[in-house]
Design a protein around this motif. Structure first.
Motif, PDB file in Angstrom:
ATOM      1  N   ALA A   1       0.815  -1.221   0.000  1.00 16.73           N
ATOM      2  CA  ALA A   1       0.000   0.000   0.000  1.00 16.73           C
ATOM      3  C   ALA A   1       0.846   1.266   0.000  1.00 16.73           C
ATOM      4  O   ALA A   1       0.534   2.226  -0.716  1.00 16.73           O
ATOM      5  CB  ALA A   1      -0.971  -0.009   1.175  1.00 16.73           C
ATOM      6  N   ASP A   2       1.910   1.280   0.767  1.00 21.64           N
ATOM      7  CA  ASP A   2       2.713   2.504   0.864  1.00 21.64           C
ATOM      8  C   ASP A   2       3.633   2.718  -0.343  1.00 21.64           C
ATOM      9  O   ASP A   2       4.280   3.750  -0.460  1.00 21.64           O
ATOM     10  CB  ASP A   2       3.516   2.529   2.168  1.00 21.64           C
ATOM     11  CG  ASP A   2       4.500   1.386   2.293  1.00 21.64           C
ATOM     12  OD1 ASP A   2       4.500   0.484   1.420  1.00 21.64           O
ATOM     13  OD2 ASP A   2       5.284   1.391   3.256  1.00 21.64           O
ATOM     14  N   GLN A   3       3.686   1.750  -1.256  1.00 19.21           N
ATOM     15  CA  GLN A   3       4.514   1.893  -2.460  1.00 19.21           C
ATOM     16  C   GLN A   3       3.769   2.599  -3.591  1.00 19.21           C
ATOM     17  O   GLN A   3       4.375   2.979  -4.592  1.00 19.21           O
ATOM     18  CB  GLN A   3       4.960   0.520  -2.968  1.00 19.21           C
ATOM     19  CG  GLN A   3       5.863  -0.230  -2.012  1.00 19.21           C
ATOM     20  CD  GLN A   3       6.237  -1.588  -2.576  1.00 19.21           C
ATOM     21  OE1 GLN A   3       6.325  -1.767  -3.793  1.00 19.21           O
ATOM     22  NE2 GLN A   3       6.453  -2.554  -1.694  1.00 19.21           N
ATOM     23  N   PHE A   4       2.456   2.739  -3.450  1.00 17.87           N
ATOM     24  CA  PHE A   4       1.630   3.266  -4.527  1.00 17.87           C
ATOM     25  C   PHE A   4       0.860   4.501  -4.077  1.00 17.87           C
ATOM     26  O   PHE A   4       0.673   4.727  -2.886  1.00 17.87           O
ATOM     27  CB  PHE A   4       0.610   2.204  -4.983  1.00 17.87           C
ATOM     28  CG  PHE A   4       1.222   0.889  -5.370  1.00 17.87           C
ATOM     29  CD1 PHE A   4       2.255   0.825  -6.293  1.00 17.87           C
ATOM     30  CD2 PHE A   4       0.759  -0.288  -4.819  1.00 17.87           C
ATOM     31  CE1 PHE A   4       2.821  -0.390  -6.665  1.00 17.87           C
ATOM     32  CE2 PHE A   4       1.316  -1.511  -5.172  1.00 17.87           C
ATOM     33  CZ  PHE A   4       2.345  -1.564  -6.098  1.00 17.87           C
ATOM     34  N   THR A   5       0.369   5.260  -5.049  1.00 15.71           N
ATOM     35  CA  THR A   5      -0.604   6.304  -4.773  1.00 15.71           C
ATOM     36  C   THR A   5      -1.965   5.606  -4.770  1.00 15.71           C
ATOM     37  O   THR A   5      -2.404   5.094  -5.804  1.00 15.71           O
ATOM     38  CB  THR A   5      -0.585   7.388  -5.871  1.00 15.71           C
ATOM     39  OG1 THR A   5       0.708   7.998  -5.880  1.00 15.71           O
ATOM     40  CG2 THR A   5      -1.649   8.445  -5.601  1.00 15.71           C
ATOM     41  N   LEU A   6      -2.582   5.523  -3.595  1.00 12.58           N
ATOM     42  CA  LEU A   6      -3.880   4.860  -3.491  1.00 12.58           C
ATOM     43  C   LEU A   6      -4.980   5.891  -3.666  1.00 12.58           C
ATOM     44  O   LEU A   6      -4.937   6.963  -3.061  1.00 12.58           O
ATOM     45  CB  LEU A   6      -4.027   4.164  -2.139  1.00 12.58           C
ATOM     46  CG  LEU A   6      -2.979   3.104  -1.803  1.00 12.58           C
ATOM     47  CD1 LEU A   6      -3.327   2.430  -0.478  1.00 12.58           C
ATOM     48  CD2 LEU A   6      -2.847   2.063  -2.916  1.00 12.58           C
ATOM     49  N   VAL A   7      -5.963   5.543  -4.493  1.00 15.67           N
ATOM     50  CA  VAL A   7      -7.114   6.405  -4.725  1.00 15.67           C
ATOM     51  C   VAL A   7      -8.377   5.579  -4.560  1.00 15.67           C
ATOM     52  O   VAL A   7      -8.347   4.349  -4.618  1.00 15.67           O
ATOM     53  CB  VAL A   7      -7.064   7.066  -6.130  1.00 15.67           C
ATOM     54  CG1 VAL A   7      -5.813   7.930  -6.287  1.00 15.67           C
ATOM     55  CG2 VAL A   7      -7.135   6.028  -7.246  1.00 15.67           C
TER      56      VAL A   7
END
Length: 162
Positions: free
Chosen positions: A43-49
């Motif tokens: 989760a912290d590796q990506f831009t979550l939308v």
């Protein structure tokens, strides 16, 4: 919009639902485990939308875990539902690749496509993460001049030994 240099992932309703599932069957427990493992490792590796569509679907629930599920996504960047998104969703429905519920699966795919999100993360095999659907969604999106996100489950990110 989101940071274009970082890989973006749209978090669909089934992800927080399985993260906090109360179901005790083996399949649901496995999906919960894989969802939590994905969240911890990736989760912290990506831009979550996400979107208000997800919040609304989660709010419709009666589970004691409803607020936990909403809290998992409420601080993510929320993609706006516009008239254009509604029209794209309606196209999926009219072309019979998505069910009739106007604010549901069709909207998740429309939002992720319109906003050029890299991947849509879901456990919905019936209507989204389904190779038969992916092909048809790509065809329609190509006609509409839209990109198609990768339609993935947490398992697509986790190694086979997980």
């Amino acid at each position: 919009m989101h940071n274009e240099t970082q890989y973006s992932v749209y978090i669909e309703t089934t992800i927080p639902s399985f993260y906090y599932t109360l179901r005790g069957d083996l399949e649901s427990r496995a999906m919960q485990s894989w969802t939590r493992k994905w969240w911890t490792q990736y989760a912290d590796q990506f831009t979550l939308v996400s979107s208000i569509v997800v919040i609304n679907e989660l709010s419709d629930g009666t589970s004691e875990k409803m607020q936990d599920r909403i809290n998992l996504v409420k601080d993510l960047e929320m993609l706006s539902v516009t008239t254009e998104i509604d029209q794209i969703a309606q196209t999926y429905i009219d072309r019979l690749i998505m069910p009739q519920n106007m604010f549901g699966d069709a909207h998740h795919v429309a939002l992720a496509s319109f906003y050029n999100v890299d991947a849509l993360l879901t456990w919905n095999y019936k209507h989204i993460a389904n190779l038969n659907k992916t092909y048809r969604i790509r065809q329609i999106n190509q006609e509409l001049g839209l990109p198609t996100p990768e339609l993935a489950t947490p398992l697509n990110y986790l190694g086979v030994d997980d």
